[in-house]
Design an enzyme around this catalytic site. Structure first.
Site, PDB file in Angstrom:
ATOM      1  N   PHE A 124       0.852  -1.183   0.000  1.00 17.12           N
ATOM      2  CA  PHE A 124       0.000   0.000   0.000  1.00 17.12           C
ATOM      3  C   PHE A 124       0.893   1.240   0.000  1.00 17.12           C
ATOM      4  O   PHE A 124       1.803   1.362   0.825  1.00 17.12           O
ATOM      5  CB  PHE A 124      -0.916  -0.003   1.222  1.00 17.12           C
ATOM      6  CG  PHE A 124      -2.031   0.992   1.107  1.00 17.12           C
ATOM      7  CD1 PHE A 124      -3.053   0.790   0.189  1.00 17.12           C
ATOM      8  CD2 PHE A 124      -2.048   2.134   1.884  1.00 17.12           C
ATOM      9  CE1 PHE A 124      -4.083   1.706   0.066  1.00 17.12           C
ATOM     10  CE2 PHE A 124      -3.076   3.060   1.762  1.00 17.12           C
ATOM     11  CZ  PHE A 124      -4.095   2.846   0.847  1.00 17.12           C
ATOM     12  N   ASP A 193       1.066  -4.583   8.839  1.00 22.53           N
ATOM     13  CA  ASP A 193      -0.125  -3.794   8.548  1.00 22.53           C
ATOM     14  C   ASP A 193      -1.292  -4.777   8.375  1.00 22.53           C
ATOM     15  O   ASP A 193      -1.320  -5.568   7.435  1.00 22.53           O
ATOM     16  CB  ASP A 193       0.076  -2.968   7.269  1.00 22.53           C
ATOM     17  CG  ASP A 193      -1.088  -2.021   6.993  1.00 22.53           C
ATOM     18  OD1 ASP A 193      -2.199  -2.264   7.508  1.00 22.53           O
ATOM     19  OD2 ASP A 193      -0.892  -1.045   6.252  1.00 22.53           O
ATOM     20  N   TYR A 218     -12.181   1.189   9.979  1.00 19.45           N
ATOM     21  CA  TYR A 218     -13.348   1.467   9.137  1.00 19.45           C
ATOM     22  C   TYR A 218     -13.660   0.381   8.111  1.00 19.45           C
ATOM     23  O   TYR A 218     -14.646   0.482   7.388  1.00 19.45           O
ATOM     24  CB  TYR A 218     -13.185   2.813   8.422  1.00 19.45           C
ATOM     25  CG  TYR A 218     -11.887   2.991   7.669  1.00 19.45           C
ATOM     26  CD1 TYR A 218     -11.711   2.455   6.404  1.00 19.45           C
ATOM     27  CD2 TYR A 218     -10.834   3.721   8.219  1.00 19.45           C
ATOM     28  CE1 TYR A 218     -10.530   2.619   5.716  1.00 19.45           C
ATOM     29  CE2 TYR A 218      -9.653   3.899   7.545  1.00 19.45           C
ATOM     30  CZ  TYR A 218      -9.499   3.352   6.288  1.00 19.45           C
ATOM     31  OH  TYR A 218      -8.309   3.517   5.613  1.00 19.45           O
ATOM     32  N   LYS A 219     -12.825  -0.649   8.019  1.00 20.87           N
ATOM     33  CA  LYS A 219     -13.105  -1.713   7.060  1.00 20.87           C
ATOM     34  C   LYS A 219     -13.949  -2.792   7.736  1.00 20.87           C
ATOM     35  O   LYS A 219     -15.136  -2.596   7.989  1.00 20.87           O
ATOM     36  CB  LYS A 219     -11.791  -2.276   6.510  1.00 20.87           C
ATOM     37  CG  LYS A 219     -10.946  -1.257   5.747  1.00 20.87           C
ATOM     38  CD  LYS A 219      -9.676  -1.890   5.214  1.00 20.87           C
ATOM     39  CE  LYS A 219      -8.726  -0.863   4.606  1.00 20.87           C
ATOM     40  NZ  LYS A 219      -9.257  -0.213   3.407  1.00 20.87           N
ATOM     41  N   ARG A 367     -12.196  -5.362  -7.964  1.00 18.36           N
ATOM     42  CA  ARG A 367     -12.022  -5.974  -6.656  1.00 18.36           C
ATOM     43  C   ARG A 367     -13.387  -6.137  -5.985  1.00 18.36           C
ATOM     44  O   ARG A 367     -14.153  -5.179  -5.873  1.00 18.36           O
ATOM     45  CB  ARG A 367     -11.096  -5.102  -5.803  1.00 18.36           C
ATOM     46  CG  ARG A 367     -10.551  -5.772  -4.560  1.00 18.36           C
ATOM     47  CD  ARG A 367      -9.540  -4.892  -3.844  1.00 18.36           C
ATOM     48  NE  ARG A 367     -10.164  -3.683  -3.310  1.00 18.36           N
ATOM     49  CZ  ARG A 367      -9.617  -2.925  -2.363  1.00 18.36           C
ATOM     50  NH1 ARG A 367      -8.432  -3.233  -1.870  1.00 18.36           N
ATOM     51  NH2 ARG A 367     -10.229  -1.841  -1.926  1.00 18.36           N
TER      52      ARG A 367
END
Length: 408
Positions: A124, A193, A218-219, A367
């Protein structure tokens, strides 16, 4: 397999009760919980009570009466159970990016005799931006290597390794235990991560003897947009870390208001400013949705959702140019599936127009995310059927679907 057979599997799902805990809009198949989790049905009322009864009625007394001051530790303890950590090894605070900066900056001085900070070369981007800045400030070298070669790249030069557990694009899972052991054998530390892991796939930080980790709220943790993040530090390592942002709440005696800084014992030293109470309250309620949910069954369901999506796309959409860009084996894959396609962006936009919300990652990835707490197998079936209809009809090839929005 028919749609009726998929419906029968949903009817027999022991986790079906969790679906009722979420407020999902009618007419929408939500396959983007890996980017932003759905709204728990009780969160608006919970936050309203915090606003009206705690802030509105009890005012500043709420820091003690309702333990606002303890939210970082309390929320962290809930997250700890999802990642195989002790309750005193996880704390909720700041953003993932800030927590990366804090932990990288604090950990590098512990390995002063080694020169390199090692990262994956296609992880990321934010992780790399921050790692590069921290390495430059510390006078260390940043070494970026392919994800598959990372374990073999760890050597006596390595001070610290930063690696994503679940790859944000293809969803491949790295072996936490093996890579951590390789790093320790070379005298290095590892920072993981877990943004695409916590709440979706099995993680056992304690068993792996992991050093540090970060993740977002938040995921899969359902904390809402911009929810507070969290960090983990192995208990034995906590008091050795000196935070680069010594804020008042990380002080050993924050309400003594002394001019000298003394770090709090344990993980509380990684706190900085005042916790965002309303955002913390939303995250805490999001985490409550895992209560009564057996985690092995939850993670198995996530794998089953992904397996079904792969089988359906390759069957229903055969001949339309899709290439699987994720591991086929569910045990090696996070809770999302990626397909490469030359028109992935337009297809994603056409799906959204038909009520199927997935997402696009440049340059060519469609995705599809599977939040196992609330997604049903039949929704995967219906989503792929709609995708097939879009491909068969050519409706994706409209100018509006080719326009790149600011947020996709």
């Amino acid at each position: 397999m028919t749609r009726e057979e998929v419906l029968a599997l949903d009817a027999a799902d022991s986790l079906a009760f969790a679906r009722e805990r979420f407020a999902l809009p009618d007419g929408t198949i939500y396959l983007d919980g890996n980017s932003l989790g759905a709204l728990p049905a009780g969160t608006p009322g919970h936050v309203a009570r915090v606003v009206e009864e705690q802030w509105g009625r009890d005012l500043i007394a709420s820091w003690n009466r309702h333990d606002w001051i303890g939210l970082p530790q309390r929320v962290g303890a809930r997250i700890a159970g999802l990642v195989g950590a002790g309750e005193d090894e996880v704390i909720a605070c700041d953003s993932t990016s800030v927590n990366l900066f804090k932990l990288l900056s604090a950990a590098l001085p512990l390995r002063a005799d080694s020169s390199d900070l090692v990262i994956e070369d296609a992880g990321f981007p934010t992780d790399r931006y921050i790692a590069a800045e921290v390495a430059a400030r510390a006078g260390r070298s940043l070494r970026a290597v392919p994800r598959a070669d990372l374990a073999s790249a760890i050597d006596e030069r390595t001070a610290l390794v930063l690696l994503t557990h679940v790859d944000y694009r293809g969803g491949g899972i790295a072996d936490i235990a093996a890579i951590t052991a390789a790093a320790h054998a070379a005298g290095a530390l590892v920072l993981w991560d877990l943004s695409h892991s916590a709440g979706a796939v099995a993680v056992d930080l304690a068993r792996a003897r992991a050093d540090m980790a970060v993740g977002c709220g938040y995921k899969y943790l359902n904390g809402g947009p911009g929810a507070p993040a969290w960090l983990y530090v192995r208990r034995e390592l906590q008091d050795a870390l000196a935070t680069p942002i010594p804020g008042w709440l990380g002080h050993a005696a924050p309400f003594a208001f002394t001019q000298d800084y003394r770090p709090a014992p344990g993980l509380s030293r990684m706190l900085c400013g005042t916790p965002p109470v309303l955002a913390m309250a939303a995250l805490e309620h999001g985490l409550m949705q895992f209560e009564g949910v057996p985690l092995p069954a939850l993670f198995a369901k996530g794998r089953a959702l992904g397996d079904l999506a792969i089988w359906l796309v390759e069957d229903r959409c055969a001949g339309h140019g899709f290439i699987l860009a994720s591991p086929r084996d569910g045990a090696s894959r996070g809770s999302h599936v990626a397909f490469a396609h030359p028109h992935a962006h337009a297809l994603c936009q056409a799906l959204i127009a038909r009520g199927v919300v997935g997402d696009f990652r440049a340059p060519d990835i469609l995705r599809l995310g599977f939040a196992p707490l609330y997604l049903r197998l039949v929704e995967v079936w219906d989503a792929v059927e709609i995708l097939g209809q879009i491909l068969d009809s050519g409706e994706w090839d409209q100018p509006r679907f080719h326009q790149r929005d600011r947020v996709t």
